[in-house]
Design an enzyme around this catalytic site. Structure first.
Site, PDB file in Angstrom:
ATOM      1  N   PHE A  99       0.835  -1.203   0.000  1.00  0.00           N
ATOM      2  CA  PHE A  99       0.000   0.000   0.000  1.00  0.00           C
ATOM      3  C   PHE A  99       0.870   1.254   0.000  1.00  0.00           C
ATOM      4  O   PHE A  99       0.649   2.185  -0.780  1.00  0.00           O
ATOM      5  CB  PHE A  99      -0.929  -0.008   1.219  1.00  0.00           C
ATOM      6  CG  PHE A  99      -1.825   1.194   1.307  1.00  0.00           C
ATOM      7  CD1 PHE A  99      -2.995   1.264   0.564  1.00  0.00           C
ATOM      8  CD2 PHE A  99      -1.492   2.259   2.133  1.00  0.00           C
ATOM      9  CE1 PHE A  99      -3.820   2.373   0.633  1.00  0.00           C
ATOM     10  CE2 PHE A  99      -2.307   3.376   2.206  1.00  0.00           C
ATOM     11  CZ  PHE A  99      -3.475   3.433   1.460  1.00  0.00           C
ATOM     12  N   CYS A 131      18.115 -22.414  23.576  1.00  0.00           N
ATOM     13  CA  CYS A 131      18.359 -23.085  24.850  1.00  0.00           C
ATOM     14  C   CYS A 131      18.842 -24.495  24.532  1.00  0.00           C
ATOM     15  O   CYS A 131      18.126 -25.261  23.879  1.00  0.00           O
ATOM     16  CB  CYS A 131      17.081 -23.149  25.688  1.00  0.00           C
ATOM     17  SG  CYS A 131      17.262 -24.183  27.169  1.00  0.00           S
ATOM     18  N   LYS A 138      -5.045 -13.479  -6.638  1.00  0.00           N
ATOM     19  CA  LYS A 138      -3.707 -12.934  -6.880  1.00  0.00           C
ATOM     20  C   LYS A 138      -2.764 -13.629  -5.899  1.00  0.00           C
ATOM     21  O   LYS A 138      -2.763 -13.332  -4.704  1.00  0.00           O
ATOM     22  CB  LYS A 138      -3.688 -11.417  -6.675  1.00  0.00           C
ATOM     23  CG  LYS A 138      -2.355 -10.776  -7.031  1.00  0.00           C
ATOM     24  CD  LYS A 138      -2.439  -9.256  -6.884  1.00  0.00           C
ATOM     25  CE  LYS A 138      -1.137  -8.618  -7.319  1.00  0.00           C
ATOM     26  NZ  LYS A 138       0.010  -9.026  -6.484  1.00  0.00           N
ATOM     27  N   CYS A 198      14.615 -28.736  29.243  1.00  0.00           N
ATOM     28  CA  CYS A 198      13.969 -27.440  29.472  1.00  0.00           C
ATOM     29  C   CYS A 198      12.451 -27.625  29.449  1.00  0.00           C
ATOM     30  O   CYS A 198      11.907 -28.167  28.477  1.00  0.00           O
ATOM     31  CB  CYS A 198      14.397 -26.456  28.391  1.00  0.00           C
ATOM     32  SG  CYS A 198      13.471 -24.903  28.402  1.00  0.00           S
TER      33      CYS A 198
END
Length: 681
Positions: A46, A421, A122, A426
């Site tokens: 836009f 991590c 589209k 964990c």
């Protein structure tokens, strides 16, 4: 309210206009480079169109300052110095964008108010031109500058739904859009540690890979939407005839394309908008084209676009909000993703209170901090993301160097910008791994959503995937928990028990092992590696491991992950426990296509069903047994499965004489074919 053109421009002096035209031209060229070449747009479609239109208006007002290199005269370019250049046989132009019904209907009324128009999706992907000579795909070329493109033929040949040879030895040039479905993007991105922002960027980057074997690993698809037949004596009269010809030549075309009169375009657009969220592939609007070819020829082209077509862009889904906090989540792979908690906004029909910030590099680049006013958009229509900072916060946010879930020191993996991590125990990693395992597209365990799994983990009912299969031993205790009555517990336990019958081709990718998603699993099974015993045997033999490289679609990174996964004691222990629990460790044999019960049949599914929720489950079953999925009823549709609320598709099926099944009749059919659907969906 924006100023009218005459108010905003006529107050400029010639000197000011000349300077502004030069500035806008440079700015537009810069954004075209970012979009087409770098696949890294910094402004929305836009906003780009507003710049473009502003330049057009200025050049119209001050034509003496318009030069031959103006962006309004040329198409944006995706040319890359690493590829051979190809001279297009016809100009490859772009479309003029419209953003509201009034603007579009004004064009329709001026063009041909009573004429017939096509309305088609589209696709938000990468533009490509295919050149066939005597029925053979000779070249696949990017749009490039519109006159010259990059020859990416080797990469294009790896896209599975592109026919390499046509049923007839004809010469044809086609426009198409390479894209990736949301499902395929999510799966591929998960294996890539989520480093891709959206399907469009990944699709555009994939066709520009230097090694076609890398492109082959990516789940790309194409829709073709226009064609030129240079040697055909009989010329097509309409766009509808061209579409029909494309389908006969086995080219995939955008689904549900409508051909309607100019007076019905507004209503048709509203109907398309209702379908948008259930499509499964990225789209950023519609394309409206005049159907009559002779009328198109009479209207002609500008240097930038055809006069007989417009792109209708959906509302720009970007809004401003304030960041009130920044938190971070730990995924099943250990990847730590920061996210902004924002003041609630309505975006694409949903209330958004969180937006991803991707990683520290992204935060640093934008300068994001708590208190900042930011613009948020739905990237690729999947996950809301912070796109830009309007007003900075107090300071740029820094992700702590310890895991927010287990306090382990975080790490950076080679060539990746994300923090991870490394602790396999964990809590957040484990919980998200179990959530992934239970998802519909994985083991599909009914009754176990995110909240239920988090509760079970936090209250020590389960600490791993394998613990799910011992949950029945704690049934009485679980029924005493708030929110877990007898009915809900029975549903959960039934879902867990039914998962034992899921094919090994679902089990293996559901474990969430690096590089071992559905696609790689299917490749292994296709090449005879169809059981866990076979996989573990290969993992112990270096020569056998290296031989996997001979399988198209499997590369060095997959081999490395294969070795790491199946030498990991934790993973081996998990597999052993799942074996003892009774899960299938060998893939079920698949019938040869022409021997499958739904082979040669085209099915459409509509309405709602008691045994298939969502209804995609019914379609998945049909496809699994050789049927072809179609999204609309046509003369080529052989069967319609219709539930309550079937609507116009049922009416059309009856008109065309298509075989119609209700749910009971379909279940009876499955029973007669000896298909135990409950073990498959």
């Amino acid at each position: 309210m924006p100023k009218k053109k005459e108010d905003s421009q006529k107050t400029l002096s010639e000197k000011e206009a000349k300077g502004l035209i030069a500035k806008l031209s440079d700015e537009i060229r810069h954004h075209q480079y970012l979009y087409y070449v770098k696949n890294d747009p910094k402004i929305s479609d836009f906003d780009f169109d507003q710049l473009f239109r502003r330049l057009q208006d200025l050049e119209e007002e001050f034509p003496q300052f318009k030069d031959l290199a103006s962006p309004t005269l040329v198409v944006g370019s995706d040319l890359d110095k690493d590829f051979e250049k190809f001279q297009h046989k016809l100009p490859v132009l772009s479309l003029i964008n419209t953003y509201n019904d009034n603007e579009l209907l004004e064009w329709v009324n001026k063009t041909d108010p009573e004429g017939l128009y096509s309305v088609e999706w589209k696709i938000d992907g990468a533009s490509i031109v295919l050149y066939y000579e005597n029925g053979i795909l000779k070249n696949g070329v990017t749009r490039g500058s519109g006159g010259i493109g990059d020859d990416v033929t080797d990469n294009i040949r790896t896209i599975r739904n592109i026919p390499l040879r046509l049923p007839k030895p004809i010469t044809v040039y086609l426009r198409g859009e390479v894209f990736m479905t949301f499902k395929d993007f999510e799966e591929f991105n998960a294996l890539s540690s989520g480093k891709y922002a959206n399907p469009r960027n990944l699709s555009a980057g994939s066709i520009k890979q230097k090694n076609s074997s890398d492109t082959a690993k990516r789940p790309l698809r194409i829709f073709t939407y226009d064609a030129t037949f240079p040697n055909m004596e009989k010329k097509f009269k309409t766009h509808q005839e061209i579409f029909s010809k494309l389908e006969k030549l086995t080219f995939p075309v955008p689904p549900n394309t409508a051909f309607v009169s100019g007076s019905k375009i507004a209503k048709t657009i509203q109907e398309f908008k209702k379908q948008k969220d259930s499509l499964g592939f990225p789209t950023d609007g519609l394309v409206i084209k005049l159907n009559d070819i002779s009328k198109r020829d009479a209207l002609g082209y500008t240097s930038h676009s055809p006069r007989w077509a417009r792109a209708y862009k959906f509302d720009a889904i970007m809004k401003e909000s304030k960041i009130v906090d920044i938190t971070y989540a730990v995924g099943r792979t250990g990847k730590i993703t920061p996210r902004a908690e924002i003041e609630p906004i309505s975006l694409a029909g949903t209330t958004v209170t969180f937006a991803t910030l991707h990683n520290q590099d992204y935060i640093d680049e934008l300068g994001v901090g708590i208190g900042a006013i930011v613009r948020v958009a739905k990237r690729g229509e999947i996950i809301p993301a912070v796109e830009e900072v309007v007003t900075p916060g107090k300071e740029v946010f820094k992700i702590p160097d310890r895991c927010p879930s287990c306090n382990t020191q975080t790490i950076k993996k080679e060539s990746l910008v994300d923090l991870f991590c490394p602790n396999p125990d964990c809590p957040d990693r484990v919980k998200n791994g179990i959530i992934f395992y239970c998802q519909r597209k994985q083991m599909d365990i009914e009754g176990l959503g995110d909240k239920q799994i988090e509760f079970l983990y936090d209250h020590d009912y389960i600490k791993s995937i394998a613990d799910l299969y011992d949950l029945k031993d704690q049934k009485e205790k679980l029924m005493e928990e708030e929110g877990f009555g007898e009915k809900s517990v029975n549903i959960i336990l039934k879902g867990i028990e039914q998962s034992k019958q899921k094919d090994f081709r679902f089990l293996l990718p559901s474990l969430g092992l690096s590089e071992l998603g559905h696609k790689v699993t299917e490749l292994l099974i296709e090449h005879g590696i169809d059981s866990i015993d076979e996989i573990l045997s290969i993992a112990k033999d270096q020569k056998k491991i290296e031989s996997l490289l001979e399988i198209p679609g499997i590369g060095p990174s997959t081999i490395q992950a294969f070795q790491e996964n199946f030498s990991d004691k934790r993973i081996l222990k998990l597999i052993e426990r799942l074996k003892k629990a009774g899960l299938k460790m060998k893939a079920d044999p698949i019938q040869v296509a022409d021997q499958q019960p739904f082979a040669g049949q085209s099915w459409c599914v509509t309405g709602s069903f008691e045994n298939f929720q969502p209804r995609d489950k019914a379609m998945d079953l049909i496809v699994y047994y050789g049927g072809r999925k179609v999204s609309a009823v046509s003369s080529k549709t052989t069967h319609l499965l219709a539930g309550p609320g079937a609507g116009s598709k049922l009416e059309k099926a009856n008109e065309l004489g298509v075989s119609v099944y209700d749910e009971k009749q379909f279940l009876d059919l499955l029973k007669s074919l000896k298909i135990d659907f409950k073990n498959l969906i």
